[in-house]
Design an enzyme around this catalytic site. Structure first.
Site, PDB file in Angstrom:
ATOM      1  CG  HIS A 221      -1.951  -1.054   1.177  1.00  0.00           C
ATOM      2  ND1 HIS A 221      -3.063  -0.942   0.385  1.00  0.00           N
ATOM      3  CD2 HIS A 221      -2.044  -2.251   1.783  1.00  0.00           C
ATOM      4  CE1 HIS A 221      -3.809  -2.023   0.517  1.00  0.00           C
ATOM      5  NE2 HIS A 221      -3.204  -2.845   1.366  1.00  0.00           N
TER       6      HIS A 221
ATOM      7  CB  CYS B  11      -2.313   3.725  -4.333  1.00  0.00           C
ATOM      8  SG  CYS B  11      -3.592   2.500  -4.152  1.00  0.00           S
TER       9      CYS B  11
END
Lengths: 402, 645
Positions: A159, A201
């Site tokens: 992440h 991301c």
């Protein structure tokens, strides 16, 4: 006085490119010896803990499988998995990890070797692996023992956000840390070429601070974009793979070790509409043309074979080869393509550097002016001139606003 | 000379299968390699893994055991008295102990290096045992007691394929041939319990403490649930019938020959004492209705189950101590089978049978007491197992009969145990400690340095029903960096070891050459004390709220903003000016007429008319102009600087 200054400046201007040229030649000649591609390494990192991050582990293991299939041996792969998914109690399929709903391919296989796992996957250990600064007791299998001719693939998934990547939900790796580590690696001659592939991301932001030459970076998404998972496996109960990695694998599954697909064909295989994000490539630090670099240079272990007639003459022959091939640039046959590339790059570099000095003057008059200003020795007079020049501004402004 | 050396290096592979009472099957793989350590071959071996011999030589390891376990051995239904549970039932996670042959002051360094090496070899985080907070040096309660012993566990270490792979690579045939072919990863890890163990012994120290030989024993114990083929059938009696199984049904594979490098390659089927006694009983009842008597010989050739292959030998345990019955062992030689005729042992039950496994004298369990994040207590409860009472009574004819129990417990430093609060209960009555505890050795924990170790020898009366030990603790605080990423899950207290030195878990078979030749059976004959592990405990500690600093910062900032905002508002606001401004507004609203009126009235009064615009406003305007000028000049200067730097 003025002519003297001009003369001095001129001499300096002339000297500067010469110096640069010399130093660049020296640098290049020192690196030419080392530019032989010696081996391939892969550092594959999954930074996410917890079961719902199954897909990150599947991503990493997919890459692991691919690089192993394309010829990188286990001892040259550093695999870091932050959690145990294969034998997790929630896993309905013990000792198996799938990256597709059809369960055709067990990524965990029968002889996986995980070098860092669980709590060991920390930013500290990651940076230690990259920079090679370990305690003396750390075994060889946990070290990245690359050299100055190594091609390294660094794959990270987890992440992330703007210029950071989370490790285990408790730590962060920032883009500065990564750039620092890469810089150290370059200084320590730990790689020749480095491909950083990140599936998080806002992955592109992680490359912002990179400065070291020889680094190529691919990210799954631009700033402000998310990287989405590809599909949910209702049997396993979680999403099993991310889009970027899924399509990367789709590209690699068609290849074998003998294929010559180039990096640019990999890059162009990403379709923003299927990825739901824009894949980002940073190639300004990389010298070779991507069309001519086969993917197996990073994702496999394909060595260049040099035929030698006699022992101990390999090096001298190689250097002479180089000068010959420089002349017959156009008629290069496919087998020697890669060696040629090195030459082209060397020439380009020298050319770039030599023209640098002249470009400075012609294209940037301001910097020339600045250089002249620097030459003026009487600083006080300059200050005085400045003050005097400010006076009309003051007068003008008072008149304007009165 | 060379021939003799070759004989010294040998490898044996064996597999033991045993039906368990709760419809499961135990599979116990046993691989043993031995080698002599001599420099004549330049440190090379034919069969023995080089990595292990290097490790033994480098760290001067006398004895070492490393185990990776997932799941918990179910002592109640799988038994606790046989050699298999006492040496192969291990605590969950990783357990490592090692005895070194080095001077006292070098032991810790050797241990730390050993942990790193093993972590590299076995793809596990064994290097976490390097920290002094995780390992201890038991004095005498741990069975291979020695001053040079170090012991450490990692209860939460995951065990998976990556640990098995390097373990298999130590075998000369890996998992490509021989019995190890059966080790299909998904079926092993689907099991209820699996424990992978590696035991090293360096034998016979020659001159200058150099080891002359190493024995490497690798065992893998799995408890699997066979897929019941008759599950669909709905007979009432079928429900009690044990599931039939075969190697293919439990492992999905079959043995197609031996590992050619192995000296012996055997598969055993073990029926334990309880099962044999039950079968004999059933058989007798059947025979009563029939007329002919039976000898034990023909009983075992016509049992109540069917085997797909004929055993090569049948061993019956020599049983003088236990009246319960004696276990029976069937031996199958794998070398008889080949690729074309693979070995696939299957067992089909013909009659329903229910039995119980033999238990350890006392069943030990451990649990936490108390609530909250501040303090608690650890309790170890020992309960007499009904089964063992019979033969214990036989021993307990005389008045003073004691049951000796050794307890070894390691507690991490953040669980701060108060040793003075130790309490002993026997048959639910509190007892004086000095009556029960014969010997105790305690080394209290030091914060962030060493764990607390407690070793005890209890003398319990033989007819004890239950005994319990409780000890209180306070929960400590860790430094914020020391919390693991999943601190909310809680912290583990490693399993305690309960051993019964008066009882020996051994199976003695009729003295025979073939028994001595088999390492597994000779292992069974060794007299080792009965041992069991308690559960690992999970202690919830106060975990810092990692979002708290953020919350504090946000709230503080809000408060400050409100305070300073209102303060500045009060200080900056000029009430008079505002009133005038309002007045002016009001005046403007009234329009031209009122303006004219006011002018007129002023003229009438003979004073000069003041325009409503206030002079202070103009002065502030001048101020603003001044400020603007200053900013402009400064900006110019900054621009100048910026451009030339």
């Amino acid at each position: 006085m003025a002519t003297f200054i001009n003369f001095k400046a001129l001499v300096q201007l002339l000297l500067l490119p010469c110096l640069l040229l010399c130093s660049s030649i020296a640098y290049n000649s020192s690196s030419v010896k080392a530019t032989m591609h010696t081996n391939n390494w892969a550092v594959l990192v999954c930074t996410s803990r917890f079961w719902f991050n199954y897909r990150h582990m599947a991503n990493t293991l997919s890459l692991y499988r691919t690089v192993k299939r394309l010829g990188i041996p286990d001892e040259r792969i550093i695999l870091m998995l932050a959690d145990d998914m294969a034998c997790n109690t929630r896993n309905k399929y013990p000792a198996q990890v799938f990256n597709n709903e059809n369960h055709r391919l067990n990524l965990y296989g029968d002889n996986v070797e995980v070098d860092y796992r669980g709590y060991e996957v920390t930013v500290e250990n990651f940076l230690r692996v990259l920079t090679g600064r370990h305690e003396t007791a750390v075994p060889r299998s946990k070290r990245l023992l690359s050299d100055e001719g190594s091609h390294i693939l660094l794959y990270m998934t987890g992440h992330g956000g703007d210029e950071f990547l989370k490790f285990q939900d408790s730590e962060e790796l920032q883009s500065h840390d990564l750039a620092d580590a890469v810089k150290q690696m370059k200084e320590k001659h730990r790689f020749k070429e480095l491909l950083i592939m990140v599936d998080t991301c806002q992955a592109a932001t992680l490359f912002n601070q990179l400065q070291s030459p020889g680094v190529l970076a691919i990210g799954s998404s631009m700033k402000g974009e998310n990287s989405y998972s590809h599909h949910l496996d209702s049997d396993v109960g979680v999403s099993v793979v991310d889009r970027f990695t899924y399509y990367t694998l789709a590209f690699f599954e068609r290849l074998n070790i003998y294929d010559n697909a180039s990096l640019s064909s990999l890059f162009s295989s990403y379709n923003p509409s299927t990825l739901m994000s824009t894949a980002y490539y940073r190639r300004d630090l990389y010298q070779r043309r991507l069309e001519e670099v086969p993917v197996t240079n990073f994702f496999g272990s394909v060595m260049e074979t040099i035929h030698t007639d006699a022992a101990y003459k390999a090096l001298s022959r190689k250097i002479s080869d180089r000068s010959e091939s420089q002349i017959s640039l156009d008629q290069s046959i496919h087998r020697e393509e890669r060696r040629m590339l090195i030459n082209i790059n060397v020439c380009d570099e020298i050319h770039d550097v030599s023209t640098e000095g002249q470009e400075d003057d012609s294209k940037c008059p301001w910097s020339a002016f600045y250089r002249k200003m620097q030459k003026i020795e009487n600083v006080d007079s300059l200050v005085n001139y400045g003050l005097v020049a400010m006076l009309p501004f003051l007068v003008f402004s008072t008149w304007l606003f009165h | 000379m060379k021939k003799a050396k070759k004989q010294e290096e040998e490898f044996n592979e064996e597999l033991l299968l045993k039906p368990l009472p709760d419809r499961k099957v135990l599979a116990h793989f046993h691989f043993r390699s031995s080698a002599s350590l001599s420099t004549s071959n330049g440190g090379h071996h034919h069969l023995f893994p080089k990595a292990i011999s290097q490790l033994v030589q480098k760290f001067r390891v006398k004895e070492m055991e490393l185990s990776f376990t997932q799941g918990r051995w179910n002592y109640e239904s799988w038994g606790g008295f046989d050699p298999i549970p006492s040496s192969n039932a291990k605590p969950p996670g990783v357990e490592l102990w090692a005895v070194f042959d080095v001077p006292q002051h070098q032991i810790d360094a050797s241990w730390q290096n050993l942990t790193h090496t093993l972590s590299g070899l076995f793809c596990a985080s064994i290097n976490f045992l390097e920290s002094t907070t995780t390992y201890s040096a038991p004095e005498w309660s741990f069975p291979p007691a020695s001053g040079n012993l170090r012991y450490g566990t990692l209860p939460r270490e995951a065990v998976c394929t990556e640990n098995l792979t390097p373990w298999l690579k130590l075998l000369p045939c890996r998992d490509k041939a021989g019995i190890a072919v059966l080790l299909d990863r998904p079926s092993i890890y689907r099991g209820f319990y699996h424990s992978q163990r590696l035991h090293l012994t360096s034998t016979g120290s020659g001159s200058e403490g150099m080891v002359s030989g190493i024995i490497l024993e690798q065992t893998l114990t799995v408890v699997l649930q066979p897929n019941s083929q008759r599950a669909g059938m709905a007979y009432a009696s079928e429900r009690h019938i044990q599931p039939s199984w075969s190697l293919t049904s439990i492992f999905g594979k079959q043995v197609s020959g031996t590992c050619v490098l192995a000296k012996s390659s055997n598969v055993y089927l073990l029926l334990d004492r309880g099962l044999v006694a039950e079968l004999e009983h059933l058989h007798k009842e059947n025979e009563k209705s029939a007329e002919n008597g039976f000898t034990s010989q023909n009983f075992w050739t016509k049992p109540s189950f069917e085997l797909s292959a004929d055993p090569d030998r049948i061993f019956i345990e020599e049983n003088s101590l236990h009246s319960k019955g004696s276990s029976v062992l069937y031996k199958f030689q794998v070398e008889k089978y080949s690729e074309s005729e693979p070995f696939d042992l299957s067992l089909t039950w013909k009659i329903p049978v229910v039995w119980l496994s033999q238990q350890a004298p006392l069943h030990a369990s451990r649990f936490l007491m108390g609530s909250g994040n501040e303090r608690g207590a650890i309790a170890i409860s020992l309960k007499s197992t009904q089964l063992s009472e019979g033969f214990m009574g036989a021993n307990a004819d005389d008045e003073r009969c004691d049951l000796q129990v050794n307890v070894f417990q390691v507690v991490p430093w953040y669980v701060k145990v108060y040793f003075h609060s130790l309490q002993v209960f026997v048959n639910q009555q509190p007892k004086a400690i000095s009556d029960i505890i014969e010997k105790i050795h305690v080394s209290p924990s030091k914060d962030k340095v060493s764990p607390g170790v407690m070793e005890m020898v209890l003398k319990l009366p033989c007819k004890v029903n239950s005994a319990a030990l409780t000890i209180e603790f306070d929960k400590g605080f860790l430094h914020i960096d020391e919390y693991p990423p999943d601190a909310n899950q809680g912290f583990d207290i490693p399993s305690a070891i309960i051993s019964f030195p008066n009882f020996h878990a051994s199976m003695i078979f009729l003295k025979d050459d073939s028994v001595n030749k088999s390492p597994l059976l000779s292992k069974f004959q060794e007299k080792s004390p009965v041992m069991s592990y308690t559960e690992a405990l999970l202690v919830p500690l106060t975990t810092p709220d990692f979002s708290m600093p953020y919350n504090v910062i946000t709230i503080t900032c809000t408060v400050f903003a409100l305070y300073f905002g209102s303060l500045l508002n009060v200080l900056r606001r000029r009430v008079a000016e505002e009133e005038r401004f309002l007045k002016e507004k009001a005046a403007k609203k009234t329009g031209r007429l009122s303006l004219l009126l006011s002018k007129l009235s002023a003229k009438l009064r003979g004073r000069q008319w003041e325009p409503p615009s206030s002079p202070p406003a103009s002065s502030s305007f001048i101020n603003a102009k001044l400020v603007f000028k200053v900013i402009l000049v400064a900006g110019l200067a900054v621009g100048w600087q910026y451009f030339f730097s």
